[in-house]
Scaffold this motif. Sequence first.
Motif, PDB file in Angstrom:
ATOM      1  N   GLN A   1     -60.892 -12.552  11.938  1.00  0.00           N
ATOM      2  CA  GLN A   1     -61.457 -13.008  10.670  1.00  0.00           C
ATOM      3  C   GLN A   1     -61.701 -11.837   9.734  1.00  0.00           C
ATOM      4  O   GLN A   1     -62.028 -10.727  10.180  1.00  0.00           O
ATOM      5  CB  GLN A   1     -62.771 -13.741  10.907  1.00  0.00           C
ATOM      6  CG  GLN A   1     -62.658 -15.000  11.760  1.00  0.00           C
ATOM      7  CD  GLN A   1     -61.791 -16.068  11.134  1.00  0.00           C
ATOM      8  OE1 GLN A   1     -60.757 -16.421  11.696  1.00  0.00           O
ATOM      9  NE2 GLN A   1     -62.186 -16.593   9.981  1.00  0.00           N
ATOM     10  N   HIS A   2     -61.549 -12.075   8.424  1.00  0.00           N
ATOM     11  CA  HIS A   2     -61.939 -11.092   7.425  1.00  0.00           C
ATOM     12  C   HIS A   2     -62.828 -11.782   6.397  1.00  0.00           C
ATOM     13  O   HIS A   2     -62.709 -12.983   6.164  1.00  0.00           O
ATOM     14  CB  HIS A   2     -60.709 -10.468   6.739  1.00  0.00           C
ATOM     15  CG  HIS A   2     -59.901 -11.450   5.930  1.00  0.00           C
ATOM     16  ND1 HIS A   2     -58.928 -12.252   6.476  1.00  0.00           N
ATOM     17  CD2 HIS A   2     -59.944 -11.754   4.600  1.00  0.00           C
ATOM     18  CE1 HIS A   2     -58.395 -13.017   5.528  1.00  0.00           C
ATOM     19  NE2 HIS A   2     -58.992 -12.726   4.390  1.00  0.00           N
ATOM     20  N   ARG A   3     -63.721 -11.040   5.798  1.00  0.00           N
ATOM     21  CA  ARG A   3     -64.749 -11.610   4.934  1.00  0.00           C
ATOM     22  C   ARG A   3     -64.249 -11.825   3.503  1.00  0.00           C
ATOM     23  O   ARG A   3     -63.564 -10.977   2.933  1.00  0.00           O
ATOM     24  CB  ARG A   3     -65.969 -10.692   4.913  1.00  0.00           C
ATOM     25  CG  ARG A   3     -67.229 -11.358   4.371  1.00  0.00           C
ATOM     26  CD  ARG A   3     -68.408 -10.387   4.403  1.00  0.00           C
ATOM     27  NE  ARG A   3     -68.617  -9.795   5.707  1.00  0.00           N
ATOM     28  CZ  ARG A   3     -69.287 -10.370   6.703  1.00  0.00           C
ATOM     29  NH1 ARG A   3     -69.789 -11.577   6.531  1.00  0.00           N
ATOM     30  NH2 ARG A   3     -69.449  -9.741   7.852  1.00  0.00           N
TER      31      ARG A   3
ATOM     32  N   CYS B   1     -62.748 -20.068   8.412  1.00  0.00           N
ATOM     33  CA  CYS B   1     -61.520 -20.843   8.245  1.00  0.00           C
ATOM     34  C   CYS B   1     -60.518 -20.437   9.322  1.00  0.00           C
ATOM     35  O   CYS B   1     -60.400 -19.256   9.672  1.00  0.00           O
ATOM     36  CB  CYS B   1     -60.926 -20.599   6.863  1.00  0.00           C
ATOM     37  SG  CYS B   1     -59.390 -21.527   6.565  1.00  0.00           S
ATOM     38  N   VAL B   2     -59.772 -21.403   9.812  1.00  0.00           N
ATOM     39  CA  VAL B   2     -58.797 -21.139  10.872  1.00  0.00           C
ATOM     40  C   VAL B   2     -57.701 -20.174  10.413  1.00  0.00           C
ATOM     41  O   VAL B   2     -57.070 -19.503  11.227  1.00  0.00           O
ATOM     42  CB  VAL B   2     -58.195 -22.464  11.380  1.00  0.00           C
ATOM     43  CG1 VAL B   2     -57.256 -23.080  10.335  1.00  0.00           C
ATOM     44  CG2 VAL B   2     -57.471 -22.287  12.703  1.00  0.00           C
TER      45      VAL B   2
ATOM     46  N   LEU C   1     -51.471 -15.265  17.415  1.00  0.00           N
ATOM     47  CA  LEU C   1     -50.197 -15.545  16.763  1.00  0.00           C
ATOM     48  C   LEU C   1     -50.387 -16.483  15.583  1.00  0.00           C
ATOM     49  O   LEU C   1     -49.809 -16.269  14.496  1.00  0.00           O
ATOM     50  CB  LEU C   1     -49.216 -16.150  17.772  1.00  0.00           C
ATOM     51  CG  LEU C   1     -47.834 -16.555  17.224  1.00  0.00           C
ATOM     52  CD1 LEU C   1     -47.138 -15.363  16.582  1.00  0.00           C
ATOM     53  CD2 LEU C   1     -46.976 -17.149  18.342  1.00  0.00           C
ATOM     54  N   LEU C   2     -51.205 -17.502  15.753  1.00  0.00           N
ATOM     55  CA  LEU C   2     -51.444 -18.440  14.658  1.00  0.00           C
ATOM     56  C   LEU C   2     -52.098 -17.751  13.466  1.00  0.00           C
ATOM     57  O   LEU C   2     -51.778 -18.042  12.318  1.00  0.00           O
ATOM     58  CB  LEU C   2     -52.315 -19.598  15.140  1.00  0.00           C
ATOM     59  CG  LEU C   2     -51.600 -20.656  15.978  1.00  0.00           C
ATOM     60  CD1 LEU C   2     -52.587 -21.660  16.544  1.00  0.00           C
ATOM     61  CD2 LEU C   2     -50.530 -21.371  15.150  1.00  0.00           C
ATOM     62  N   ARG C   3     -53.015 -16.820  13.757  1.00  0.00           N
ATOM     63  CA  ARG C   3     -53.674 -16.154  12.627  1.00  0.00           C
ATOM     64  C   ARG C   3     -52.673 -15.369  11.792  1.00  0.00           C
ATOM     65  O   ARG C   3     -52.769 -15.311  10.559  1.00  0.00           O
ATOM     66  CB  ARG C   3     -54.820 -15.283  13.098  1.00  0.00           C
ATOM     67  CG  ARG C   3     -54.452 -13.960  13.697  1.00  0.00           C
ATOM     68  CD  ARG C   3     -55.665 -13.036  13.850  1.00  0.00           C
ATOM     69  NE  ARG C   3     -56.251 -13.104  15.156  1.00  0.00           N
ATOM     70  CZ  ARG C   3     -56.399 -12.029  15.945  1.00  0.00           C
ATOM     71  NH1 ARG C   3     -55.982 -10.839  15.547  1.00  0.00           N
ATOM     72  NH2 ARG C   3     -56.963 -12.146  17.119  1.00  0.00           N
TER      73      ARG C   3
END
Length: 230
Positions: free
Chosen positions: A9-11, A67-68, A201-203
């Motif tokens: 995740q990134h903000r 968020c995904v 992988l999805l990210r």
Amino acid sequence: MTQTLPPGQHRRLDFPRFGLLRFAQRMPTQAPPLRLRVCGLVRKELWLDAAAWAGLQRVTLQCDFHCVTGWSSAGLSWSGVRMRDVYQALIQAQAEPDDQVAYVLMRGSDGARACLPLADLLAEDVLLADQLNGQALGLDHGAPLRLVAPAHYGYKSVKHLERLEFCRDLSRYRSSAWRFMDHPRARVAHEERGRWLPGWLLRWLYRPLVAFTVRRFAKAGTADRLAKHG
């Protein structure tokens, strides 16, 4: 609110309206009266409005939204009632769900669908929210009512929530997205972004789509506001 973000995740400093592209044009033109249908594996179907849980304790929860696709908005303040309180005080007492219920299928008035195990929905931090950051929930973020499940990726926090369907399994469930994109639990801490493919992988598959999707939703919202105000 967490200081360290979960894996991948990134903000973001903002909290954009976001989702599958086909929902960009599906935002209601105005918030309908709050009315939540409880159905499925219950003895009696139930309809709940704001007055139904007026006696329940309101709570405010400050948490991050993940968020995904890999972005997070930190420190959002949601207000509403705990799903657990609604379940124990109203749904159990009046709808009488079957003992075999294991999952809840959720549907928004825009057609979005998601599911979660009943046990996950009854966690302490899951809200039925009607306020965001001290203001009435806007259409961009799910008015009049949305689920807020901070431990799960954002696609489980259904906006414009209008139906809870109790069931014993997922045989009746049809995801809003391709099946590989929809994990039954979607827990952020376990990076359960979808099925079959690893979360890392999805990210990376999702990341190039984020900026385009934000612009598309913003453009649809601007067009809708212009249409309503002439």
